[in-house]
Design a protein around this motif. Structure first.
Motif, short mmCIF file in Angstrom:
data_model
loop_
_atom_site.label_atom_id
_atom_site.label_comp_id
_atom_site.label_asym_id
_atom_site.label_seq_id
_atom_site.Cartn_x
_atom_site.Cartn_y
_atom_site.Cartn_z
N GLU A 274 0.72 -1.16 -0.07
CA GLU A 274 0.05 0.01 -0.03
C GLU A 274 0.83 1.25 -0.03
O GLU A 274 0.53 2.20 -0.61
CB GLU A 274 -0.91 0.03 1.24
CG GLU A 274 -2.19 -1.07 1.18
CD GLU A 274 -2.92 -1.38 2.46
OE1 GLU A 274 -3.78 -1.91 2.51
OE2 GLU A 274 -2.33 -0.41 3.15
N ALA A 275 1.95 1.35 0.86
CA ALA A 275 2.77 2.35 1.00
C ALA A 275 3.24 2.44 -0.40
O ALA A 275 3.71 3.66 -0.91
CB ALA A 275 3.95 2.23 2.06
N LEU A 276 3.86 1.43 -1.10
CA LEU A 276 4.58 1.66 -2.25
C LEU A 276 3.59 2.02 -3.42
O LEU A 276 4.12 2.99 -4.23
CB LEU A 276 5.30 0.30 -2.78
CG LEU A 276 6.32 0.16 -3.89
CD1 LEU A 276 7.15 1.25 -3.90
CD2 LEU A 276 6.88 -1.12 -4.13
N SER A 277 2.53 1.68 -3.44
CA SER A 277 1.38 2.09 -4.38
C SER A 277 1.20 3.66 -4.26
O SER A 277 1.17 4.06 -5.58
CB SER A 277 0.23 1.23 -4.15
OG SER A 277 -0.54 1.74 -3.22
N ILE A 278 1.31 4.12 -3.29
CA ILE A 278 0.98 5.43 -2.92
C ILE A 278 2.27 6.22 -3.52
O ILE A 278 1.98 7.31 -4.56
CB ILE A 278 1.03 6.09 -1.70
CG1 ILE A 278 -0.19 5.46 -0.74
CG2 ILE A 278 1.08 7.44 -1.49
CD1 ILE A 278 -0.62 5.58 0.54
N MET A 279 3.35 5.91 -3.34
CA MET A 279 4.70 6.49 -3.97
C MET A 279 4.63 6.46 -5.71
O MET A 279 4.95 7.17 -6.29
CB MET A 279 5.72 5.80 -3.31
CG MET A 279 7.21 6.53 -3.76
SD MET A 279 8.42 5.30 -2.80
CE MET A 279 7.94 5.43 -1.18
N MET A 280 4.12 5.14 -5.97
CA MET A 280 4.14 4.98 -7.44
C MET A 280 3.07 5.93 -8.30
O MET A 280 3.37 6.39 -9.24
CB MET A 280 4.01 3.48 -7.80
CG MET A 280 5.01 2.67 -7.45
SD MET A 280 4.67 0.82 -7.40
CE MET A 280 4.52 0.42 -9.20
N ASP A 281 2.04 6.12 -7.63
CA ASP A 281 0.98 6.92 -8.16
C ASP A 281 1.29 8.27 -8.31
O ASP A 281 0.97 8.83 -9.11
CB ASP A 281 -0.25 6.41 -7.19
CG ASP A 281 -1.53 7.21 -7.81
OD1 ASP A 281 -2.23 6.97 -8.92
OD2 ASP A 281 -1.86 8.48 -7.17
N LEU B 267 -4.93 -0.23 -2.36
CA LEU B 267 -4.07 0.24 -3.24
C LEU B 267 -4.24 1.54 -3.79
O LEU B 267 -5.67 1.79 -4.11
CB LEU B 267 -3.75 -0.73 -4.29
CG LEU B 267 -3.09 -2.37 -3.99
CD1 LEU B 267 -3.23 -3.07 -5.11
CD2 LEU B 267 -2.02 -2.18 -3.23
N LYS B 268 -3.48 2.22 -3.91
CA LYS B 268 -3.72 3.63 -4.58
C LYS B 268 -3.66 3.72 -6.04
O LYS B 268 -2.79 3.18 -6.81
CB LYS B 268 -2.53 4.67 -3.91
CG LYS B 268 -2.72 6.22 -4.55
CD LYS B 268 -4.09 6.72 -3.79
CE LYS B 268 -4.11 8.13 -4.40
NZ LYS B 268 -3.08 8.93 -3.95
N LEU B 269 -4.73 4.27 -6.62
CA LEU B 269 -4.53 4.83 -8.06
C LEU B 269 -5.52 5.95 -8.16
O LEU B 269 -6.72 6.16 -7.89
CB LEU B 269 -5.25 3.76 -8.98
CG LEU B 269 -5.18 3.57 -10.52
CD1 LEU B 269 -3.80 3.37 -10.90
CD2 LEU B 269 -5.93 2.23 -10.89
N GLN C 88 -1.71 1.46 -13.85
CA GLN C 88 -3.24 0.70 -13.78
C GLN C 88 -3.06 -0.77 -14.01
O GLN C 88 -3.50 -1.60 -13.16
CB GLN C 88 -4.44 1.13 -14.71
CG GLN C 88 -5.77 0.39 -14.52
CD GLN C 88 -6.66 0.88 -15.33
OE1 GLN C 88 -7.33 2.05 -15.32
NE2 GLN C 88 -7.07 0.20 -16.33
N THR C 89 -2.60 -1.09 -14.97
CA THR C 89 -2.05 -2.69 -15.15
C THR C 89 -1.43 -3.19 -14.08
O THR C 89 -1.60 -4.69 -13.40
CB THR C 89 -1.33 -2.80 -16.53
OG1 THR C 89 -2.05 -2.48 -17.58
CG2 THR C 89 -0.95 -4.26 -16.74
N THR C 90 -0.28 -2.51 -13.58
CA THR C 90 0.53 -2.96 -12.48
C THR C 90 -0.32 -3.07 -11.12
O THR C 90 -0.39 -4.30 -10.44
CB THR C 90 1.59 -2.11 -12.22
OG1 THR C 90 2.48 -2.29 -13.41
CG2 THR C 90 2.46 -2.72 -11.06
N ILE C 91 -1.16 -2.18 -10.71
CA ILE C 91 -2.14 -2.08 -9.76
C ILE C 91 -3.14 -3.27 -9.69
O ILE C 91 -3.11 -4.06 -8.62
CB ILE C 91 -2.78 -0.97 -9.53
CG1 ILE C 91 -1.51 0.30 -9.11
CG2 ILE C 91 -3.70 -0.80 -8.29
CD1 ILE C 91 -0.99 0.18 -8.02
#
Length: 552
Positions: free
Chosen positions: A417-424, A460-462, A440-443
């Motif tokens: 979750e923390a990494l998804s925020i950073m990537m987004d 997850l963040k998107l 989006q494909t990765t998430i």
């Protein structure tokens, strides 16, 4: 394999199937000077380039082989049109961009002793000037340029008759700037065309001949029951699934579980001691028998995998030497003996004029990425301390770590979750004008991996969504946790019936309609609706019509 076209800055798949070498090497009657073969980890890119090389070496007699496989890429006479084929592994030539130099160092130097090399170099130069050559460059995503304007390996002008074919993971093409005036073709390799034919071949080596038909039929039922269909296109995944099935091990669709099985089979070769975890740190370790006795060594190799990918110099992240091992204090004889004996690492002797040295690499990049994710899951502070620095190194670094992120979703949801925020955040920052949908494909892949490991509550963040018939069920699950911060919503859906029961409701039945409340979207900047399965209700609600096919 499918032809690709460039659309809004990204490569999109067309409906043109590629089944022959002529479709890959030619457009109409013109030779394609540059070919990009893209595919996800384990889809068979390296194997396909090896097949091209072997087919060229084998000549026309290869096409006489019988069987269904003769329908695919058996027109080897097309390959005979190339006078020479040179096979290059790009991970062994980082910081170089001149293809001629790569061929000299990887091929000529391995064939000729020092006293004959200069003559061989001159001959190579004449060949590349005069003859139609095919240069296979494997692993563009594993290559790093010298830091100047070169974002692709290149040929000098006098070698312009040569054809270059690059294999790469899809995210890497986002970094490649190809102008409209340049001639090239791009294809996507999606893996195995007939997975159950290959599974039968593998099972025939593992079970008695009299039991083969029964086992193959039972294997199909098992795949349907466990909903593993989406993993079968990958040769690596299929092999692991079939072998585990033959041994009586049932999988549930988790990539992490499959990679643990792979590591178990490797560890067993070096140390056959068996011991299970009393309290497994991750679900995928439940029932494992050969990981626990080797856990300290695996932890060290996971640390090595992480630091090579994200801390060490990029040019030494995949192929590394004793120097890098000394720097990371990983050069212990016992650790290296274990890693080489079990096969997690492989070694290559590099001969030079002065002395011989060894270089090392993980058995497969995806194994290195899984071990790196395993190390992150044990050390959550690395996300902010190290990965944040890595992501800011270059424009598309956040896509570079997509496989690590997917594995992390199956291991540690808080870290994912923390990494998804950073990537987004990085995606929004660098792609302000358009949405290329790689994130989006990765998430989505990360969400599916999390659910396969029992992490149903992952958030997850998107910020930018493109919803269609193929992803509507899964994306709606992510939408509910992101509506307040969504910046862009694109919906392209028709009122159709389709099968997508991957993760819908508790009773595994997708809803007949899905509603999106736009009143929650306080940051929405872009809305695009296309199709006849979309209905507007009231002032702020979009209703998408969906139904599941029970029989056809």
């Amino acid at each position: 394999m499918w032809e690709m076209c460039k659309y809004k800055g990204t490569f999109m798949k067309t409906d043109a199937n590629v089944r022959q070498y002529k479709d890959l090497c030619f457009t109409d009657t013109q030779v394609n000077p540059r070919i990009f073969l893209q595919g996800e980890a384990g889809s068979g890119k390296t194997t396909f380039l090896a097949k091209m090389t072997i087919d060229w070496c084998g000549g026309s007699h290869v096409s006489s082989e019988s069987g269904n496989s003769s329908l695919f890429f058996r027109d080897v006479d097309v390959l005979q049109g190339y006078t020479f084929v040179f096979h290059i592994t790009l991970r062994n030539s980082v910081k170089q961009f001149d293809v001629y130099t790569m061929i000299k160092e990887q091929i000529i130097d391995s064939i000729y002793s020092l006293e004959y090399r200069e003559k061989a170099y001159k001959l190579l130069n004449e060949i590349m000037k005069r003859e139609l050559c095919l240069i296979l460059l494997d692993g563009l995503d594993e290559w790093t340029g010298p830091g100047d304007h070169h974002n692709l390996p290149a040929l000098v002008v006098e070698h312009s008759k040569c054809v270059m074919l690059f294999s790469t993971r899809p995210w890497k093409l986002a970094e490649v700037n190809i102008t409209h005036s340049e001639r090239y073709t791009s294809v996507q390799l999606e893996g195995i065309n007939e997975p159950f034919e290959l599974s039968r071949i593998i099972l025939s080596r593992l079970v008695d001949k009299d039991d083969l038909d029964l086992k193959c039929s039972a294997f199909k039922d098992y795949i349907a029951k466990q909903k593993l269909d989406n993993l079968l296109s990958s040769p690596m995944m299929l092999s692991a699934i079939v072998c585990s099935y033959a041994e009586g091990i049932e999988l549930k669709g988790s990539k992490c579980e499959i990679y643990i099985l792979l590591l178990e089979s490797l560890c067993k070769k070096a140390n056959s001691e068996m011991r299970e975890f009393e309290q497994p740190p991750f679900p995928c370790l439940t029932g494992s028998q050969f990981i626990k006795p080797n856990i300290e060594r695996l932890n060290r190799l996971a640390e090595l995998a992480f630091y090579l990918l994200f801390v060490n110099a990029k040019e030494n992240s995949l192929v590394f030497s004793n120097t890098q091992l000394n720097t990371l204090k990983m050069n212990g004889r016992e650790l290296m003996d274990f890693a080489l004996k079990c096969g997690i690492l492989s070694a290559k002797l590099n001969a030079s004029a002065q002395r011989s040295t060894s270089s090392f690499m993980f058995i497969h990049l995806s194994v290195q990425e899984f071990l790196a994710a395993y190390h992150i899951a044990h050390n959550a502070n690395l996300i902010h301390d190290v990965l944040s620095v890595y992501i800011n190194r270059k424009k598309n670094a956040y896509l570079d770590i997509s496989q690590v992120f997917i594995f992390l979703c199956g291991l540690d949801i808080s870290g994912a979750e923390a990494l998804s925020i950073m990537m987004d955040q990085h995606d929004v920052l660098i792609n302000s004008e358009f949405h290329n949908y790689w994130l989006q494909t990765t998430i989505l892949a990360g969400l599916r991996e999390a659910v396969a490991n029992g992490h149903n509550e992952i958030r997850l963040k998107l910020s930018r969504f493109r919803i269609d018939e193929q992803n509507i069920i899964d994306l709606h699950r992510i939408w509910t946790n992101n509506a307040e911060n969504v910046l862009s919503l694109e919906v392209c859906i028709d009122k159709v019936s389709f099968e997508n029961g991957r993760m819908s409701s508790a009773n595994d039945e997708p809803a007949s309609e899905i509603k999106i409340d736009l009143s929650l979207c306080r940051k929405l900047k872009r809305l695009n609706l296309q199709g006849d399965g979309i209905f507007i209700e009231g002032k702020y609600t979009i209703k998408l019509i969906v139904c599941k096919v029970h029989s056809v």
